[in-house]
Design a protein around this motif. Sequence first.
Motif, PDB file in Angstrom:
ATOM      1  N   GLY A  37       7.647  63.006  49.376  1.00  0.00           N
ATOM      2  CA  GLY A  37       6.969  61.941  50.116  1.00  0.00           C
ATOM      3  C   GLY A  37       5.806  62.420  50.977  1.00  0.00           C
ATOM      4  O   GLY A  37       5.294  61.659  51.802  1.00  0.00           O
ATOM      5  N   ARG A  57      11.031  60.547  38.869  1.00  0.00           N
ATOM      6  CA  ARG A  57      12.116  60.527  37.885  1.00  0.00           C
ATOM      7  C   ARG A  57      13.336  61.279  38.411  1.00  0.00           C
ATOM      8  O   ARG A  57      14.425  61.166  37.843  1.00  0.00           O
ATOM      9  CB  ARG A  57      11.634  61.092  36.551  1.00  0.00           C
ATOM     10  N   ASP A  58      13.166  62.037  39.495  1.00  0.00           N
ATOM     11  CA  ASP A  58      14.246  62.872  40.033  1.00  0.00           C
ATOM     12  C   ASP A  58      14.926  62.150  41.199  1.00  0.00           C
ATOM     13  O   ASP A  58      14.299  61.890  42.225  1.00  0.00           O
ATOM     14  CB  ASP A  58      13.616  64.186  40.510  1.00  0.00           C
ATOM     15  N   ALA A  61      14.610  63.769  44.616  1.00  0.00           N
ATOM     16  CA  ALA A  61      13.298  63.590  45.242  1.00  0.00           C
ATOM     17  C   ALA A  61      13.243  62.234  45.937  1.00  0.00           C
ATOM     18  O   ALA A  61      12.769  62.124  47.080  1.00  0.00           O
ATOM     19  CB  ALA A  61      12.196  63.689  44.187  1.00  0.00           C
ATOM     20  N   PHE A  83       6.846  58.026  35.401  1.00  0.00           N
ATOM     21  CA  PHE A  83       5.663  57.286  35.856  1.00  0.00           C
ATOM     22  C   PHE A  83       4.977  56.504  34.750  1.00  0.00           C
ATOM     23  O   PHE A  83       4.340  55.492  35.018  1.00  0.00           O
ATOM     24  CB  PHE A  83       4.680  58.165  36.621  1.00  0.00           C
ATOM     25  N   VAL A 106       6.217  70.116  39.114  1.00  0.00           N
ATOM     26  CA  VAL A 106       7.464  70.109  39.886  1.00  0.00           C
ATOM     27  C   VAL A 106       7.188  70.411  41.348  1.00  0.00           C
ATOM     28  O   VAL A 106       6.166  71.009  41.681  1.00  0.00           O
ATOM     29  CB  VAL A 106       8.484  71.148  39.344  1.00  0.00           C
TER      30      VAL A 106
HETATM   31  C1  LIG Z   1       4.296  68.257  42.617  1.00  0.00           C
HETATM   32  S1  LIG Z   1       5.670  67.236  42.920  1.00  0.00           S
HETATM   33  C2  LIG Z   1       5.007  65.944  43.900  1.00  0.00           C
HETATM   34  C3  LIG Z   1       5.061  66.208  45.371  1.00  0.00           C
HETATM   35  C4  LIG Z   1       4.604  65.052  46.234  1.00  0.00           C
HETATM   36  N1  LIG Z   1       3.247  64.664  45.946  1.00  0.00           N
HETATM   37  C5  LIG Z   1       4.751  65.377  47.713  1.00  0.00           C
HETATM   38  O1  LIG Z   1       3.760  65.332  48.440  1.00  0.00           O
HETATM   39  O2  LIG Z   1       5.887  65.667  48.137  1.00  0.00           O
HETATM   40  C6  LIG Z   1       5.894  66.422  41.408  1.00  0.00           C
HETATM   41  C7  LIG Z   1       7.001  65.387  41.402  1.00  0.00           C
HETATM   42  O3  LIG Z   1       6.760  64.554  40.274  1.00  0.00           O
HETATM   43  C8  LIG Z   1       7.959  64.259  39.639  1.00  0.00           C
HETATM   44  N2  LIG Z   1       7.595  63.992  38.252  1.00  0.00           N
HETATM   45  C9  LIG Z   1       7.068  64.853  37.347  1.00  0.00           C
HETATM   46  N3  LIG Z   1       6.831  64.222  36.182  1.00  0.00           N
HETATM   47  C10 LIG Z   1       7.184  62.928  36.367  1.00  0.00           C
HETATM   48  C11 LIG Z   1       7.166  61.767  35.525  1.00  0.00           C
HETATM   49  N4  LIG Z   1       6.733  61.828  34.271  1.00  0.00           N
HETATM   50  N5  LIG Z   1       7.583  60.593  36.050  1.00  0.00           N
HETATM   51  C12 LIG Z   1       8.021  60.525  37.357  1.00  0.00           C
HETATM   52  N6  LIG Z   1       8.091  61.593  38.167  1.00  0.00           N
HETATM   53  C13 LIG Z   1       7.673  62.774  37.688  1.00  0.00           C
HETATM   54  C14 LIG Z   1       8.826  65.468  39.857  1.00  0.00           C
HETATM   55  O4  LIG Z   1      10.189  65.115  39.785  1.00  0.00           O
HETATM   56  C15 LIG Z   1       8.399  65.924  41.257  1.00  0.00           C
HETATM   57  O5  LIG Z   1       9.237  65.372  42.245  1.00  0.00           O
END
Ligand SMILES: C[S@@+](CC[C@H](N)C(=O)[O-])C[C@H]1O[C@@H](n2cnc3c(N)ncnc32)[C@H](O)[C@@H]1O
Length: 314
Positions: A37, A57-58, A61, A83, A106
Amino acid sequence: MDGPDEYHVPVLPDEVVHFLREGPEAGEIMDGTVGGGGHAARILQDIPGSRVLAVDRDPDALDQARLTLSPWAGRVRFLQARFDVAAKGAGIMGPSLRGALLDLGVSSRQIDNDTRGFSFRSGDAPLDMRMEGVATGGRTAAEILNEEGEAELTRIFREFGEERRAARLAREVVKRRRTEPFERARQLLDALTVVHRRSPEAGEKARVFQALRIAVNRELEALDQALPALRDALLPGGVMVVISYHSLEDRMVKRAFREWSRHCVCPPEIPICVCRGEPLGELLTRSVVRPSEAEVTGNPRSRSARLRAWRRGV
Ligand SMILES: C[S@@+](CC[C@H](N)C(=O)[O-])C[C@H]1O[C@@H](n2cnc3c(N)ncnc32)[C@H](O)[C@@H]1O
């Protein structure tokens, strides 16, 4: 549960807010990768009156995001989904988004949690890597290593991991799994050591683990589906911001944004323009935006980040 900063330090946060501010005032901002977040908190704090659709998706998270974003509870909706699926849903009733953010890959939390298997640092970690966690029915990294043919394993290591010894690594994996199926990170590291004839460097290990993660979670397919769906879900003037950490992902984003910003989209063999000649929108980043040296020093994991932004025409 951790505080947001221990969970994941958001990358290029000022730039994300800067571009999303350029969108219209009505509608929601979809954060399709809300993670801990961090970005969403900055959006809610710095863009007065904004509302966020927080997607990940997690489930772990989303639990963290609910906590981080609790000060703005009335302005946030949460959705556990991929997404690309959420993007299609957002556009079902017509365009509804003033902005969309994808911060791919990730989070630090996912990497640092040894039970998830995203990192090579713990040899004992199970080769899982499913972003949805163990509750999902998807294939684990171990199942891919144990079941895929040599040609497909070569493609995964070469295309997603840019591993120069991809074919040799795939052969070694197929040989080893006949006597001992892959279960733990150590087994993959052992195969990599044999192929390199020395202890592999951290970057070499990271690329092979990244390749498997991309295959397990079908990350490129999700991005390929999400980009046009998000574009169509944007309100006129709505802004899309994507941060990628892998050259294949960045190339997909760059091509899509360029294509949507062209004046004529007729095929080259047609002598006269028959399309409406109006671009779908405009590039907000003429060249890619990278983190500053100061940001990389403070947050080394931001090193490979590349940000691009695009705005839908009005
Ligand atoms: C780099 S992190 C994002 C961090 C966030 N922007 C923050 O400030 O805390 C990427 C996140 O995207 C999620 N994610 C990756 N591919 C996804 C997808 N296809 N659909 C939904 N979530 C996805 C992962 O589970 C992870 O929690």
